[in-house]
Each structure stands twice: as structure tokens, then as C-alpha cells.
Enzyme design. Structure first.
Site, PDB file in Angstrom:
ATOM      1  N   LYS A  45       2.610  -3.442   6.591  1.00 18.06           N
ATOM      2  CA  LYS A  45       3.034  -3.192   5.235  1.00 18.06           C
ATOM      3  C   LYS A  45       4.508  -3.000   4.931  1.00 18.06           C
ATOM      4  O   LYS A  45       5.328  -3.731   4.066  1.00 18.06           O
ATOM      5  CB  LYS A  45       2.101  -2.280   4.353  1.00 18.06           C
TER       6      LYS A  45
ATOM      7  N   SER B 188       0.927  -1.109  -0.055  1.00 18.68           N
ATOM      8  CA  SER B 188      -0.108   0.010  -0.048  1.00 18.68           C
ATOM      9  C   SER B 188       0.839   1.169   0.038  1.00 18.68           C
ATOM     10  O   SER B 188       1.790   1.309   0.341  1.00 18.68           O
ATOM     11  CB  SER B 188      -0.995  -0.068   1.233  1.00 18.68           C
TER      12      SER B 188
ATOM     13  N   TYR C 203      -1.227  -0.643  11.290  1.00 26.40           N
ATOM     14  CA  TYR C 203      -1.220  -1.451   9.742  1.00 26.40           C
ATOM     15  C   TYR C 203      -0.501  -1.117   8.855  1.00 26.40           C
ATOM     16  O   TYR C 203       0.214  -1.875   8.264  1.00 26.40           O
ATOM     17  CB  TYR C 203      -2.835  -0.603   9.275  1.00 26.40           C
TER      18      TYR C 203
HETATM   19  C1  WQD Z   1      -9.352   9.155   1.452  1.00 25.28           C
HETATM   20  C2  WQD Z   1      -9.694  10.506   1.707  1.00 25.28           C
HETATM   21  C3  WQD Z   1      -9.958  11.055   4.103  1.00 25.28           C
HETATM   22  C4  WQD Z   1     -13.823   9.022   4.589  1.00 25.28           C
HETATM   23  C5  WQD Z   1      -6.716   4.075   3.588  1.00 25.28           C
HETATM   24  C6  WQD Z   1      -5.475   3.287   3.907  1.00 25.28           C
HETATM   25  C7  WQD Z   1      -4.864   2.533   2.685  1.00 25.28           C
HETATM   26  C8  WQD Z   1      -5.953   1.813   1.944  1.00 25.28           C
HETATM   27  C9  WQD Z   1      -6.940   2.882   1.437  1.00 25.28           C
HETATM   28  C10 WQD Z   1      -6.039  -0.396   2.751  1.00 25.28           C
HETATM   29  C11 WQD Z   1      -9.063  10.849   2.979  1.00 25.28           C
HETATM   30  C12 WQD Z   1     -11.376  11.436   3.137  1.00 25.28           C
HETATM   31  C13 WQD Z   1     -12.709   9.321   4.220  1.00 25.28           C
HETATM   32  C14 WQD Z   1     -14.861   9.726   5.024  1.00 25.28           C
HETATM   33  C15 WQD Z   1     -13.323  11.780   4.187  1.00 25.28           C
HETATM   34  N1  WQD Z   1      -6.408   0.886   2.830  1.00 25.28           N
HETATM   35  N2  WQD Z   1     -12.559  10.557   3.953  1.00 25.28           N
HETATM   36  N3  WQD Z   1     -14.754  11.248   4.802  1.00 25.28           N
HETATM   37  O1  WQD Z   1      -7.069   7.054   4.238  1.00 25.28           O
HETATM   38  O2  WQD Z   1      -6.483   7.480   1.747  1.00 25.28           O
HETATM   39  O3  WQD Z   1      -6.321   5.197   2.452  1.00 25.28           O
HETATM   40  O4  WQD Z   1      -7.643   3.581   2.960  1.00 25.28           O
HETATM   41  O5  WQD Z   1      -5.365  -0.819   1.941  1.00 25.28           O
HETATM   42  O6  WQD Z   1      -3.749   1.783   2.892  1.00 25.28           O
HETATM   43  O7  WQD Z   1      -4.329   4.183   4.440  1.00 25.28           O
HETATM   44  O8  WQD Z   1      -8.589   6.405   2.312  1.00 25.28           O
HETATM   45  O9  WQD Z   1     -10.907   6.361   1.809  1.00 25.28           O
HETATM   46  O10 WQD Z   1     -10.101   6.328   4.074  1.00 25.28           O
HETATM   47  O11 WQD Z   1      -9.874   8.300   2.889  1.00 25.28           O
HETATM   48  O12 WQD Z   1     -13.491  12.669   4.018  1.00 25.28           O
HETATM   49  O13 WQD Z   1     -15.864   9.399   5.660  1.00 25.28           O
HETATM   50  O14 WQD Z   1     -11.167  10.602   2.066  1.00 25.28           O
HETATM   51  O15 WQD Z   1      -9.845  12.109   5.120  1.00 25.28           O
HETATM   52  O16 WQD Z   1      -8.593  12.555   2.738  1.00 25.28           O
HETATM   53  P1  WQD Z   1      -7.058   6.634   2.918  1.00 25.28           P
HETATM   54  P2  WQD Z   1      -9.891   6.524   2.700  1.00 25.28           P
END
Ligand code: WQD
Length: 337
Positions: free
Chosen positions: A155, A126, A151
Site C-alpha cells: 500500500k 489503508s 501487505y
Molecule cells: C481489529 C482489532 C485485533 C480478530 C487489518 C488490516 C487493515 C485492513 C483491516 C485490509 C485488532 C482484534 C481481530 C480477532 C481480535 N485490511 N481482533 N480477535 O488488524 O486493525 O486491520 O484489517 O484492508 O489494512 O491491517 O483489523 O479486524 O484484524 O483487527 O481481538 O479474532 O480486533 O487484534 O485489535 P486490523 P482486524
């Protein structure tokens, strides 16, 4: 027909990869402990390809179960390893669960592969290994920052364990560093099945749009970005799945230059949270009720991939866009009601 084992093969990315492996003519054996997936996904795969993969319900923390598996399934050409716990927030609360499930199981698997002469291995990594990278787009040579969560640490540690093992044995491995996987197969027979309240943006947008959630919280409107919201590289899960096929063929055809290779898998383009919401509203003609709230602890500002290594060495290019991903995710969400 070459036999490929897919651990975590009933999960979101795993199931899409199984479909593409079958489309490519591989025989697929799925290992999954069903802790974060459901057996119905097997039927979804079969509805798409007409082939039900072999399936073994195994917890990879059970070393004896892995030994038995390798006695039952011989002549394995390669293994794609998705099985792992992946909730960033949960890993902070339950670090030992993550180190046990993500690291012990990896070690047991690698040990039994060596005993049974299975040499080709693809690891599900990731972009989280980079933390907040200093430069955009992020290349594979960007340094690992201190992991923001257990987590993310699993990785980073996983890649080191695999690299050291490949350097000391006949193991040939590829680590694919996913950016943000989104979307679903065009058939809407398989897709993302978040358990409980979705942590990730896209499933939360879908559940808000369909009325399962009252309002989407946009985590942070004061980031140093053009519109104040955080930027990510949203890659269609089918493009991501196809990257695994290309990487496995590279290993099988012995085209890998070294015994451990790493590739960023993303679109190479960053999109802000507000851009995602706007793109979704355009493709779905559905308004999203959202409110900008405080930043989420542990979030980085910006991450999008430099994909030139995957383009040039793997010959892999994304074919689908952010809107394709959002449209397919929406079609999938509508199929769930
Ligand atoms: C994306 C953006 C949030 C939810 C994580 C892991 C990564 C992979 C994918 C496993 C960010 C914003 C999110 C919400 C929001 N996981 N957001 N409201 O954090 O980039 O990555 O998930 O493999 O390893 O780190 O993904 O989809 O959680 O967030 O505003 O309800 O959307 O702050 O900017 P992230 P995400």
C-alpha cells in the site's frame, strides 16, 4: 452516462461501491478475477439496483488481458482500483504473491490507462500505511512507519508509484486510506464474505454469535488503553463506498487541487475490542463467547482517523455509526445460513 471501471468490484468494498456508483447514475464495468470473491455478488448488486454491471473476469497480472479490455471498453471516465490481495498474515508467508499481485498489476493498469487516455484514478489504500502513528487522531501528514507486513508495504509502495506517475503525466489520482471497514448493505443482498477462518474482528464476532465459531479470541488485554484492548476506527462500508463516489466526482469535475490527493476515511472515533463486543451484544441481543488471549503479532495499539481533510475538501462525512455497522453485519450474517 459516464463509464466507471471498478477493479475488484465483486469484493466487499468494491461491491458496495458499485451499488453507490449505479445509484449515482454511472455505468459500471466490473473487473474481478474471482480469486477472493464470487460471481453471485453480481446478482446481489443487481437485486439492489436493478442493474447488472458489465463484468470481465480478468487477472490484472495478465498485461495482454488488460490491453484487450481497453480495446473492448472505450470512453472510460475513471477507474476505481480495489483489486489486490489483502490478508496481512498471508502476506508475511507469501511476500512475492503480494508484490506481484498488488504492484505488478497496478503498474500494468497505469500503463494501459496512459496509453488509452484514461486519467482519473482512485486507489484503495489503508491506514496500515501509518503503522503505529505517534499521535491520535491520525492525519494524512502522519509519516509512513516501516510497514508491519508486505501487505502494508504494497500500500505504501502503491501510493508512491501513483504519486510519481501523476506528477509525470496527465494522471489525476486520489488515494483513500480506509480505517476498518465493517457492516453490509441494509438489504443484506451483499456483504463481507471472508474465505476460511476470518482474520478480521467483525466477521469473527458474527460467526461466533451465530454458532459457526466456538469462541472469539480477543488478542491482547494488556494494551495501554482504557480497557486494555486495542482501539480501531470502524467505518461503515456504505459510508466508505460513498466516499469513492464523492472522490470520483471531484476528479471528474476537476476540483482536485493537485494531481495526487490523499484522504483518511474513518469515523474519527476509536472503539476498543471490548466496546465492539458490548455494542454488538446490545444491538443483537446476542451474547458473544470470548476469551482474552495474548496479543497478535504485528498488531498496533491504537488507530483512529482525523477526517477533517475528507470533511472539508471532499465534503464527505460518515452518516452511520458503529452500531449501524454491527447491526447490518449481523443481518447479513443471518442471511447467509
Ligand atoms: C481489529 C482489532 C485485533 C480478530 C487489518 C488490516 C487493515 C485492513 C483491516 C485490509 C485488532 C482484534 C481481530 C480477532 C481480535 N485490511 N481482533 N480477535 O488488524 O486493525 O486491520 O484489517 O484492508 O489494512 O491491517 O483489523 O479486524 O484484524 O483487527 O481481538 O479474532 O480486533 O487484534 O485489535 P486490523 P482486524
Amino acid at each position: 452516462m459516464k463509464r466507471i471501471v471498478v477493479t475488484g468490484g465483486l469484493g466487499f468494498i468494491g461491491s458496495h461501491t458499485v451499488v453507490e456508483l449505479q445509484n449515482e447514475g454511472f455505468e459500471v464495468v466490473v473487473i474481478d478475477d474471482l480469486s477472493n470473491s464470487s460471481i453471485e455478488v453480481l446478482e446481489g448488486i443487481a437485486l439492489i439496483t436493478g442493474i447488472t454491471p458489465f463484468f470481465e473476469n480478468i487477472d490484472l497480472k495478465d498485461q495482454n488481458a488488460i490491453k484487450s479490455f481497453f480495446k473492448k471498453y472505450t470512453n472510460i471516465a475513471g477507474i476505481i482500483h480495489f483489486a489486490a490481495s489483502k490478508a496481512v498474515g498471508e502476506s508475511v508467508d507469501k511476500p512475492l504473491k503480494y508484490y506481484h499481485n498488488n504492484i505488478s498489476s497496478l503498474i500494468y493498469l497505469l500503463e494501459e490507462m496512459a496509453v488509452n487516455g484514461v486519467e482519473n484514478f482512485i486507489f484503495s489504500s489503508s491506514c496500515t500505511v501509518y503503522g503505529q502513528a505517534d499521535m491520535m487522531p491520525i492525519t494524512e501528514s502522519a509519516p509512513f512507519k516501516t510497514a508491519e507486513s508486505p501487505y502494508g508495504n504494497t500500500k505504501q509502495m502503491g501510493e508512491s508509484i501513483i504519486k510519481d506517475t501523476a506528477n509525470a503525466s496527465n494522471l489525476n489520482a486520489v488515494s483513500l486510506r480506509y480505517f476498518n471497514p465493517i457492516g453490509a448493505h441494509e438489504s443484506a443482498k451483499i456483504g463481507e464474505l471472508p474465505v476460511g477462518v476470518p482474520q478480521n474482528l467483525i466477521p469473527y464476532v458474527m460467526q461466533t454469535a451465530i454458532g459457526l465459531r466456538e469462541q472469539l479470541s480477543v488478542y491482547g488485554g494488556d494494551y495501554p488503553t482504557f480497557d486494555g484492548t486495542a482501539i480501531r476506527d470502524y467505518i461503515h462500508v456504505v459510508d466508505l463506498a460513498k466516499a469513492h463516489i464523492v472522490a470520483m466526482c471531484r476528479l471528474l469535475n476537476e476540483k482536485n487541487k493537485t494531481s495526487f490527493e490523499v484522504f483518511n476515511i474513518g469515523t474519527g472515533k476509536g472503539s476498543s475490542v471490548l466496546e465492539v463486543i458490548q455494542a454488538f451484544e446490545e444491538v443483537s441481543n446476542q451474547k458473544v463467547n470470548y476469551k482474552i488471549v495474548d496479543r497478535r503479532a504485528g498488531d498496533i495499539v491504537e488507530a483512529y482517523a482525523d477526517t477533517s481533510s475528507a470533511n472539508n475538501d471532499l465534503g464527505w462525512y460518515p452518516e452511520l455509526t458503529l452500531k449501524d455497522g454491527l447491526a447490518s453485519a449481523w443481518k447479513w450474517q443471518q442471511s447467509l445460513v
